[in-house]
Design an enzyme around this catalytic site. Structure first.
Site: not given
Length: 293
Positions: A2-3, A59, A283
């Site tokens: 989750p961001e 976050k 990433r």
DNA sequence: CGTCCCACCTGATTGC
DNA sequence: TGCAATCAGGTGGGAC
């Protein structure tokens, strides 16, 4: 996983369901890396406390607890696969449940995390909130961030409220690719891989560009693009790419509006050129080679 | 100090 | 089909 938009959705949902409740029991799984503070400290702080509020910082989910006129915060970071659910007691435990916080009305707040990148920790308030004489407020704020005094303020700045001047001050000196800078939580906190890629696409900036080489106009456009995308994603309950769900177990819908993330090889929605996928800062990074300069 | 890279985990998907 | 390799939304520590 989750961001910022997903954590915001979860925190708001949990807050609505549990604020004002008293905690009657705490169970933890004993998986050591899940607990940055010891499990006994977490249980001691939570047992008998009232939940004043649940909010998001970066976050991280911050649960503010009151007991015996003392305020403490429980920090919950969901890592990649963490979930925070409010369940009726009869609902069977999901696999990989690592903490269960039982409320006075018998409902349970459950922390579930298959990959175990998530973390729980205690953030204690110091007795005094007044800065020592001779410090201006900015210096004191910085020291508050560094020391262990409440309220928890996270490692960086909030993307939704940062001013343009501060945004430029933050990013302009950086010599790393702009995407790596966006992912650096000690600058802005809350932006992760999806929203970094999506905001750079919306701002038509290539993720590999050195932050220091962006013009002020480009940084201004990046900031407004990022804020618009984060707000839109919060409105849609976040992005559910695989296993993200909110406090009620509901999926979000922003993934439908992803323009580049998860669309490697697809035609760009603006120009039709195939979306490229590369590795940047370790990433998966998606961008349109024609639109993003 | 800034930056890069890898380890930390499990599970789903891809490819042979 | 079966099994191994690869890939995931994040972070923190060690190397340079």
């Amino acid at each position: 996983m989750p961001e910022l938009p997903e954590v915001e959705t979860i925190a708001a949902g949990v807050h609505a369901r549990v604020h004002g409740q008293r905690i009657t029991r705490v169970w933890t799984s004993g998986k050591p890396q899940t607990f940055k503070s010891s499990e006994s400290e977490i249980a001691n702080v939570l047992n008998g406390a009232h939940i004043e509020s649940v909010r998001r910082v970066g976050k991280t989910i911050v649960m503010t607890l009151h007991r015996d006129k003392t305020t403490t915060e429980l920090l919950i970071h969901l890592g990649m696969t963490g979930r925070l659910l409010v369940s009726a007691p009869e609902v069977p435990f999901a696999p990989h449940t690592h903490a269960v916080i039982t409320l006075h009305d018998k409902r349970e707040i459950r922390f579930v995390d298959p990959r175990r990148f998530g973390r729980l920790s205690i953030h204690a308030e110091n007795a005094t909130k007044l800065g020592p004489p001779g410090l201006d407020s900015e210096t004191w704020d910085r020291q508050s961030k560094d020391s262990n005094s409440a309220p928890y303020s996270g490692p960086g700045r909030e993307p939704l409220t940062i001013s343009l001047a501060d945004f430029i001050t933050l990013f302009h000196p950086r010599r790393t690719p702009i995407k790596a800078a966006l992912l650096n939580q000690s600058l802005l906190h809350g932006v992760g891989n999806i929203y970094a890629d999506e905001s750079l696409f919306r701002a038509a900036i290539r993720p590999t560009r050195q932050a220091a080489r962006l013009t002020r106009a480009e940084l201004a456009l990046l900031r407004t693009s990022l804020i618009k995308i984060l707000r839109r994603a919060i409105k849609l309950g976040g992005s559910s790419v695989s296993d993200y769900v909110d406090a009620e177990g509901m999926r979000g819908y922003f993934q439908i509006e992803h323009k580049v993330y998860g669309h490697g090889g697809d035609p760009c929605t603006v120009c039709g050129a195939p979306i490229k996928k590369i590795t940047l800062a370790g990433r998966g990074t998606h961008f349109c080679p024609r639109c993003q300069k």
